[in-house]
Motif scaffolding. Structure first.
Motif, PDB file in Angstrom:
ATOM      1  N   ASP A  98     -13.865  -1.186  -7.843  1.00 24.50           N
ATOM      2  CA  ASP A  98     -14.524  -0.209  -6.900  1.00 24.50           C
ATOM      3  C   ASP A  98     -13.557  -0.143  -5.703  1.00 24.50           C
ATOM      4  O   ASP A  98     -13.425   1.086  -5.375  1.00 24.50           O
ATOM      5  CB  ASP A  98     -15.921  -0.860  -6.374  1.00 24.50           C
ATOM      6  N   LEU A  99     -13.318  -1.211  -5.339  1.00 25.89           N
ATOM      7  CA  LEU A  99     -12.315  -0.928  -3.986  1.00 25.89           C
ATOM      8  C   LEU A  99     -10.912  -0.215  -4.356  1.00 25.89           C
ATOM      9  O   LEU A  99     -10.553   0.496  -3.579  1.00 25.89           O
ATOM     10  CB  LEU A  99     -11.899  -2.525  -3.744  1.00 25.89           C
ATOM     11  N   VAL A 100     -10.422  -0.217  -5.544  1.00 26.45           N
ATOM     12  CA  VAL A 100      -9.304   0.325  -6.103  1.00 26.45           C
ATOM     13  C   VAL A 100      -9.484   1.693  -6.001  1.00 26.45           C
ATOM     14  O   VAL A 100      -8.720   2.847  -5.657  1.00 26.45           O
ATOM     15  CB  VAL A 100      -8.447  -0.118  -7.419  1.00 26.45           C
ATOM     16  N   ALA A 101     -10.406   2.098  -6.518  1.00 25.47           N
ATOM     17  CA  ALA A 101     -11.237   3.383  -6.908  1.00 25.47           C
ATOM     18  C   ALA A 101     -11.427   3.978  -5.496  1.00 25.47           C
ATOM     19  O   ALA A 101     -11.047   5.354  -5.249  1.00 25.47           O
ATOM     20  CB  ALA A 101     -12.401   3.630  -7.451  1.00 25.47           C
ATOM     21  N   PHE A 102     -11.815   3.321  -4.387  1.00 28.47           N
ATOM     22  CA  PHE A 102     -12.212   3.798  -3.211  1.00 28.47           C
ATOM     23  C   PHE A 102     -10.867   4.143  -2.445  1.00 28.47           C
ATOM     24  O   PHE A 102     -10.446   5.251  -1.734  1.00 28.47           O
ATOM     25  CB  PHE A 102     -12.868   2.828  -2.253  1.00 28.47           C
ATOM     26  N   ASN A 103      -9.682   3.255  -2.749  1.00 26.38           N
ATOM     27  CA  ASN A 103      -8.344   3.569  -1.993  1.00 26.38           C
ATOM     28  C   ASN A 103      -7.543   4.790  -2.631  1.00 26.38           C
ATOM     29  O   ASN A 103      -7.112   5.535  -1.931  1.00 26.38           O
ATOM     30  CB  ASN A 103      -7.494   2.330  -2.333  1.00 26.38           C
ATOM     31  N   ASN A 104      -7.938   4.955  -4.123  1.00 23.49           N
ATOM     32  CA  ASN A 104      -7.531   6.276  -4.524  1.00 23.49           C
ATOM     33  C   ASN A 104      -8.233   7.525  -4.123  1.00 23.49           C
ATOM     34  O   ASN A 104      -7.535   8.425  -3.910  1.00 23.49           O
ATOM     35  CB  ASN A 104      -7.635   6.017  -5.971  1.00 23.49           C
ATOM     36  N   TRP A 105      -9.172   7.345  -3.923  1.00 18.74           N
ATOM     37  CA  TRP A 105     -10.114   8.437  -3.390  1.00 18.74           C
ATOM     38  C   TRP A 105      -9.769   8.807  -1.751  1.00 18.74           C
ATOM     39  O   TRP A 105      -9.476  10.021  -1.335  1.00 18.74           O
ATOM     40  CB  TRP A 105     -11.572   8.169  -3.016  1.00 18.74           C
ATOM     41  N   LEU A 106      -9.388   7.629  -1.193  1.00 19.50           N
ATOM     42  CA  LEU A 106      -8.894   8.016   0.423  1.00 19.50           C
ATOM     43  C   LEU A 106      -7.355   8.655   0.286  1.00 19.50           C
ATOM     44  O   LEU A 106      -7.100   9.509   1.136  1.00 19.50           O
ATOM     45  CB  LEU A 106      -8.738   6.608   0.987  1.00 19.50           C
ATOM     46  N   ILE A 107      -6.480   8.492  -0.790  1.00 19.17           N
ATOM     47  CA  ILE A 107      -5.181   9.209  -0.918  1.00 19.17           C
ATOM     48  C   ILE A 107      -5.616  10.569  -1.456  1.00 19.17           C
ATOM     49  O   ILE A 107      -4.786  11.565  -0.721  1.00 19.17           O
ATOM     50  CB  ILE A 107      -4.448   8.402  -1.996  1.00 19.17           C
ATOM     51  N   ARG A 108      -6.421  10.885  -2.204  1.00 20.43           N
ATOM     52  CA  ARG A 108      -6.581  12.263  -2.693  1.00 20.43           C
ATOM     53  C   ARG A 108      -7.116  13.040  -1.705  1.00 20.43           C
ATOM     54  O   ARG A 108      -6.928  14.208  -1.485  1.00 20.43           O
ATOM     55  CB  ARG A 108      -7.671  12.155  -3.832  1.00 20.43           C
ATOM     56  N   GLU A 109      -8.043  12.373  -0.676  1.00 18.64           N
ATOM     57  CA  GLU A 109      -8.522  13.314   0.286  1.00 18.64           C
ATOM     58  C   GLU A 109      -7.836  12.989   1.565  1.00 18.64           C
ATOM     59  O   GLU A 109      -8.184  13.894   2.469  1.00 18.64           O
ATOM     60  CB  GLU A 109      -9.908  12.586   0.805  1.00 18.64           C
ATOM     61  N   GLY A 110      -6.521  12.704   1.590  1.00 13.66           N
ATOM     62  CA  GLY A 110      -5.562  12.698   2.651  1.00 13.66           C
ATOM     63  C   GLY A 110      -5.792  11.859   3.846  1.00 13.66           C
ATOM     64  O   GLY A 110      -4.989  11.984   4.977  1.00 13.66           O
ATOM     65  N   TYR A 111      -6.408  10.779   3.493  1.00 13.52           N
ATOM     66  CA  TYR A 111      -6.734   9.804   4.687  1.00 13.52           C
ATOM     67  C   TYR A 111      -5.637   8.642   4.558  1.00 13.52           C
ATOM     68  O   TYR A 111      -5.398   7.928   5.597  1.00 13.52           O
ATOM     69  CB  TYR A 111      -8.038   9.229   4.673  1.00 13.52           C
ATOM     70  N   LYS A 112      -5.003   8.701   3.354  1.00 15.37           N
ATOM     71  CA  LYS A 112      -3.700   7.870   3.242  1.00 15.37           C
ATOM     72  C   LYS A 112      -2.937   8.593   2.294  1.00 15.37           C
ATOM     73  O   LYS A 112      -2.995   9.720   1.881  1.00 15.37           O
ATOM     74  CB  LYS A 112      -4.271   6.706   2.464  1.00 15.37           C
ATOM     75  N   THR A 113      -1.588   7.847   2.325  1.00 18.81           N
ATOM     76  CA  THR A 113      -0.540   8.740   1.238  1.00 18.81           C
ATOM     77  C   THR A 113      -0.408   7.918   0.122  1.00 18.81           C
ATOM     78  O   THR A 113      -0.627   6.845   0.016  1.00 18.81           O
ATOM     79  CB  THR A 113       0.693   8.791   2.232  1.00 18.81           C
ATOM     80  N   LYS A 114       0.527   8.500  -0.512  1.00 13.61           N
ATOM     81  CA  LYS A 114       0.579   7.640  -1.911  1.00 13.61           C
ATOM     82  C   LYS A 114       1.566   6.198  -1.833  1.00 13.61           C
ATOM     83  O   LYS A 114       1.556   5.295  -2.565  1.00 13.61           O
ATOM     84  CB  LYS A 114       1.450   8.596  -2.873  1.00 13.61           C
ATOM     85  N   LEU A 115       2.071   6.025  -0.518  1.00 18.53           N
ATOM     86  CA  LEU A 115       2.716   4.920  -0.269  1.00 18.53           C
ATOM     87  C   LEU A 115       1.837   3.693  -0.181  1.00 18.53           C
ATOM     88  O   LEU A 115       1.914   2.703  -0.138  1.00 18.53           O
ATOM     89  CB  LEU A 115       3.545   4.983   1.016  1.00 18.53           C
ATOM     90  N   ASP A 116       0.466   4.294   0.073  1.00 16.86           N
ATOM     91  CA  ASP A 116      -0.499   3.045   0.396  1.00 16.86           C
ATOM     92  C   ASP A 116      -1.217   2.617  -0.796  1.00 16.86           C
ATOM     93  O   ASP A 116      -2.141   2.039  -0.996  1.00 16.86           O
ATOM     94  CB  ASP A 116      -1.622   3.634   1.343  1.00 16.86           C
ATOM     95  N   GLN A 117      -0.850   3.391  -1.898  1.00 22.80           N
ATOM     96  CA  GLN A 117      -1.416   3.027  -3.422  1.00 22.80           C
ATOM     97  C   GLN A 117      -1.241   1.742  -3.884  1.00 22.80           C
ATOM     98  O   GLN A 117      -0.137   1.190  -3.845  1.00 22.80           O
ATOM     99  CB  GLN A 117      -1.190   4.399  -4.346  1.00 22.80           C
ATOM    100  N   PHE A 118      -2.059   1.131  -4.602  1.00 19.67           N
ATOM    101  CA  PHE A 118      -1.939  -0.158  -5.273  1.00 19.67           C
ATOM    102  C   PHE A 118      -3.035  -0.236  -6.480  1.00 19.67           C
ATOM    103  O   PHE A 118      -3.942   0.745  -6.329  1.00 19.67           O
ATOM    104  CB  PHE A 118      -2.358  -1.232  -4.505  1.00 19.67           C
ATOM    105  N   SER A 119      -2.587  -0.905  -7.409  1.00 21.44           N
ATOM    106  CA  SER A 119      -3.271  -0.825  -8.760  1.00 21.44           C
ATOM    107  C   SER A 119      -4.032  -2.229  -8.695  1.00 21.44           C
ATOM    108  O   SER A 119      -4.157  -3.134  -7.945  1.00 21.44           O
ATOM    109  CB  SER A 119      -2.308  -0.868  -9.977  1.00 21.44           C
TER     110      SER A 119
END
Length: 218
Positions: A98-119
């Protein structure tokens, strides 16, 4: 070319949108309870939404962060360390997913960048289940034997009742629906002529109408 120019313009718009969203600190709870939960509600089932709510309730109890920028791999790892040994591994797995999915959503919506992505694998959570090649399987003969034992203990008023029972039995054995879906199968959703069993969208994981084929054995 025109397509390249349009692509560059789209990328520029995304960058500007990201910069606009980050001109001030954004409260993470307001984002979750607003836009994110709305997205979950519109795209998945009510059960999924409730699961996300439980995950974030636990997360904020153990990780009292306030801003979107504070939600990162390190805070998720701290959460995992707090939960490890206190809950079942499978429960922790689903929370981290759930937390990883939320982080991916933040990136897609522009609240974070791909540099913030983790698996998931970056979070120190228990490894996901892997299919075992040597897992025992149930043979057709074993299923038939089981079926004969079940049928001996059942009586039916009509042939329709018997066929309905057979259809539901085949669904459980061969298609393994989720328990939440199977509990809410109605007789009027079983179409013997088309050999389909309808699943209620409110309790289906995808939140959309779906159906299962009645197995050819029946």
């Amino acid at each position: 070319t025109t397509s390249q120019v349009l692509e560059q313009m789209e990328n520029l718009v995304k960058i500007l949108q990201h910069q606009k969203k980050n001109t001030k600190r954004i409260c993470i709870r307001s984002i979750i309870e607003g836009a994110f939960f709305t997205r979950v509600k519109n795209n998945t089932s009510r059960a999924n939404l409730q699961h996300y709510k439980r995950t974030f309730s636990t997360f904020f109890r153990l990780s009292p962060i306030q801003w979107v920028e504070e939600f990162n791999l390190e805070t998720v790892r701290i959460f995992v360390s707090h939960r490890t040994g206190k809950v079942k591994k499978n429960s922790l797995r689903t929370e981290v997913i759930d937390l990883v999915a939320f982080n991916n959503w933040l990136i897609r919506e522009g609240y974070k960048t791909k540099l913030d992505q983790f698996s998931y694998n970056d979070t120190d959570a228990p490894p996901k289940h892997k299919c075992q090649s040597n897992t025992d399987v149930v043979t057709r003969e074993q299923v038939l034997t089981f079926w004969k034992i079940v049928m001996k203990k059942r009586s039916f008023k009509t042939e329709y009742d018997m066929r309905l029972y057979q259809a539901l039995f085949g669904m459980y054995i061969f298609q393994v629906p989720r328990l939440n879906e199977a509990r809410r199968i109605y007789i009027n959703k079983v179409d013997l002529s088309r050999r389909l069993i309808g699943l209620h969208p409110d309790y289906n994981k995808g939140g959309r109408p779906d159906s299962l084929l009645i197995h050819k054995m029946y």
